[in-house]
Each structure stands twice: as structure tokens, then as C-alpha cells.
Design a protein around this motif. Structure first.
Motif, PDB file in Angstrom:
ATOM      1  N   LYS A 241      -3.163  -5.619   0.260  1.00  0.00           N
ATOM      2  CA  LYS A 241      -2.531  -4.285   0.274  1.00  0.00           C
ATOM      3  C   LYS A 241      -1.418  -4.239   1.308  1.00  0.00           C
ATOM      4  O   LYS A 241      -0.350  -3.652   1.065  1.00  0.00           O
ATOM      5  CB  LYS A 241      -3.591  -3.234   0.595  1.00  0.00           C
ATOM      6  CG  LYS A 241      -3.066  -1.799   0.611  1.00  0.00           C
ATOM      7  CD  LYS A 241      -2.579  -1.383  -0.775  1.00  0.00           C
ATOM      8  CE  LYS A 241      -2.360   0.128  -0.851  1.00  0.00           C
ATOM      9  NZ  LYS A 241      -1.401   0.632   0.123  1.00  0.00           N
ATOM     10  N   ARG A 242      -1.627  -4.877   2.453  1.00  0.00           N
ATOM     11  CA  ARG A 242      -0.590  -4.886   3.480  1.00  0.00           C
ATOM     12  C   ARG A 242       0.677  -5.568   2.982  1.00  0.00           C
ATOM     13  O   ARG A 242       1.789  -5.062   3.151  1.00  0.00           O
ATOM     14  CB  ARG A 242      -1.101  -5.594   4.738  1.00  0.00           C
ATOM     15  CG  ARG A 242      -0.123  -5.562   5.908  1.00  0.00           C
ATOM     16  CD  ARG A 242      -0.662  -6.349   7.095  1.00  0.00           C
ATOM     17  NE  ARG A 242      -0.589  -7.780   6.866  1.00  0.00           N
ATOM     18  CZ  ARG A 242       0.511  -8.510   7.083  1.00  0.00           C
ATOM     19  NH1 ARG A 242       1.624  -7.929   7.513  1.00  0.00           N
ATOM     20  NH2 ARG A 242       0.500  -9.802   6.886  1.00  0.00           N
ATOM     21  N   ASP A 245       2.416  -3.477   0.336  1.00  0.00           N
ATOM     22  CA  ASP A 245       3.175  -2.384   0.950  1.00  0.00           C
ATOM     23  C   ASP A 245       4.523  -2.877   1.462  1.00  0.00           C
ATOM     24  O   ASP A 245       5.535  -2.169   1.378  1.00  0.00           O
ATOM     25  CB  ASP A 245       2.374  -1.766   2.104  1.00  0.00           C
ATOM     26  CG  ASP A 245       1.192  -0.958   1.621  1.00  0.00           C
ATOM     27  OD1 ASP A 245       1.152  -0.615   0.415  1.00  0.00           O
ATOM     28  OD2 ASP A 245       0.269  -0.680   2.431  1.00  0.00           O
ATOM     29  N   GLN A 249       8.128  -1.447   0.276  1.00  0.00           N
ATOM     30  CA  GLN A 249       9.159  -0.968   1.197  1.00  0.00           C
ATOM     31  C   GLN A 249      10.486  -1.629   0.895  1.00  0.00           C
ATOM     32  O   GLN A 249      11.567  -0.979   0.934  1.00  0.00           O
ATOM     33  CB  GLN A 249       8.758  -1.260   2.639  1.00  0.00           C
ATOM     34  CG  GLN A 249       7.596  -0.425   3.160  1.00  0.00           C
ATOM     35  CD  GLN A 249       7.241  -0.807   4.584  1.00  0.00           C
ATOM     36  OE1 GLN A 249       8.125  -0.889   5.440  1.00  0.00           O
ATOM     37  NE2 GLN A 249       5.988  -1.049   4.839  1.00  0.00           N
TER      38      GLN A 249
END
Length: 253
Positions: A241-242, A245, A249
Motif C-alpha cells: 500500500k505504501r 500510494d 502521487q
């Protein structure tokens, strides 16, 4: 039967060409292509060719015999029978379970390409296979350690995540916590290094990351919540998930 007889030519090859030789000959099945090449250099024939001849002599069905010469990635355009593709995928998956050095995401991406399966479908199938193997083992009174095998797969997924993270860091050349991220919209006005970075992210990172995160998510949903496998899967999910993300971005800036 087709999968179980894939390497039937190996003991035949050993008996005829290796036994009694003074020099050592490493018969490691991974990578298979390298072993076949060395066998052919040594004797003019490889064990898959011998296996094909043996199965034909024993009057095996042609559909099983046809699997012998098939190895390595198969594209959608290749006129290869589905049974042969599935056998090769089974061989690769077994290597992924047993050999830590085998690429985790490569298996998913090739299976998706060769069998025209969506990643979600493939992930669901693999999780279901693990559960059914456990039930079959119980019925046959075989000792199968499902948690150990699943942990091996999770460790492979974790190594794949580490490689993805390192690749993103290497291409970006910045510390994500302290520096602004480039965006896809900046391609027209930014330098060539940014173009290279974003292309690498788009083509080399997104699909493997989806494969890792998706499989961990489905696996976490199918095992007991307090198991070691579930805890490991949750850690991988959080890291996936990191990284997702970060990609989001880059697309939205």
C-alpha cells in the motif's frame, strides 16, 4: 500425469550418460534451460528428448507426450496446447514454493499473459489450490506443512517488494520522505532522467506490485487471522500500500 512425467527423462539420462562418469555433472533442474543446454553439449541429446521418446514407447497419450518439449515462457500467439502451458506453470510454481531464488512476480505475470487470466482470477486459483492440496494430503495421510509452504511464498513476495522498492528508489534518485515526487504531467517539461524514471515505474513496477499485493490480500482473507501467515501477509500488504500510494502521487501531481 502430464505434470508428474515432465522430467521422466532425467533418471533415464542419468542411467545412460552420467552414472559411472569420473567428472562431476551438476543435474540441477533450475534453470531448466541451462541444464538442457549442458546435457546437449555433453551427449547431443537432453533428458526432455529422452522423456518424449520414453513416453511414446510406453504408449502415453499424445497430449501428455506433447508437454515434454515445452519449457519457458509461452506467448499468447504460440500454438501451444493449454495442457502444456498449465504443466509448465505448475513446474514454475513448484520452483517458486521450493526455491527462494525464483522470481515471485515473474510467475504471476507469465501466467496472466499465457492463460489470459486476470490477476485476481489467478490469485484466487492459487489460494484455492493451497487449500485443496491440504485437504488431499489429509485424505491420503500425507504430511504436508501448509503454513511452512505459505510462509515460503510470502517470503518470496517480500523479497519481490524489496526489489521493487529498491528499483523505485534507484530510478528516482530522491528520498521520498523529504523531496517532491515527479509527475506524469511533468514529462513534457522535465529532463530525460524523469522520463526514464516514470517509464520504469509504469512498465516494470506497477504490475509486479499489483501481483504481490493482490496475492497477499487474498491469502490473508483465507487463513486464520491470528496465524503467522496472516501476520506476514498483513506486513506485505502495508508495504504494498505504501508503494502504491507513491505511484498514485506520481500520477496525480
Amino acid at each position: 500425469l502430464a505434470a508428474l512425467t515432465l522430467e521422466i527423462g532425467l533418471p533415464i539420462f542419468f542411467e545412460f550418460h552420467i552414472r559411472g562418469r569420473r567428472e562431476d555433472f551438476e543435474m540441477n533442474l533450475h534453470p531448466l534451460e541451462e541444464l538442457l543446454r549442458r546435457e546437449k553439449e555433453l551427449t547431443g541429446m537432453d533428458h526432455r528428448t529422452m522423456g518424449k521418446a520414453a513416453l511414446k514407447f510406453w504408449k502415453f497419450p499424445q497430449s501428455i507426450i506433447a508437454c515434454q518439449p515445452i519449457h519457458g515462457p509461452v506467448s499468447r500467439e504460440s500454438p501451444v496446447p493449454v495442457l502444456c502451458q498449465i504443466c509448465e506453470l505448475a513446474r514454475l510454481f513448484s520452483r517458486m514454493v521450493l526455491d527462494p531464488s525464483v522470481d515471485f512476480t515473474g510467475f504471476f505475470l507469465w501466467a496472466q499473459e499465457s492463460l489470459k487470466l486476470e490477476q485476481g482470477e489467478l490469485q484466487d486459483l492459487l489460494v484455492k489450490v493451497f487449500m485443496e492440496v491440504q485437504e488431499t494430503a489429509r485424505a491420503l495421510r500425507l504430511d504436508v506443512n501448509q503454513e511452512r509452504d505459505l510462509m515460503g511464498i510470502m517470503e518470496g513476495a517480500n523479497r519481490a517488494l524489496i526489489r521493487i522498492s529498491e528499483k523505485m528508489s534507484r530510478h528516482s534518485g530522491v528520498a521520498w520522505d523529504t523531496a517532491p515526487l515527479p509527475s506524469f504531467e511533468s514529462l513534457a517539461c522535465d529532463d530525460s532522467s524523469t522520463v526514464y524514471t516514470l517509464q520504469a515505474v509504469a512498465h516494470e513496477i506497477r504490475n509486479p506490485l499489483t501481483a504481490v499485493g493482490g496475492f497477499a490480500r487474498r491469502l490473508a482473507q483465507s487463513v486464520e487471522r491470528d496465524s503467522q501467515v496472516a501476520r506476514y501477509a498483513q506486513v506485505i500488504l502495508e508495504e504494498s500500500k505504501r508503494l502504491e500510494d507513491i505511484l498514485a502521487q506520481m500520477k496525480s501531481r
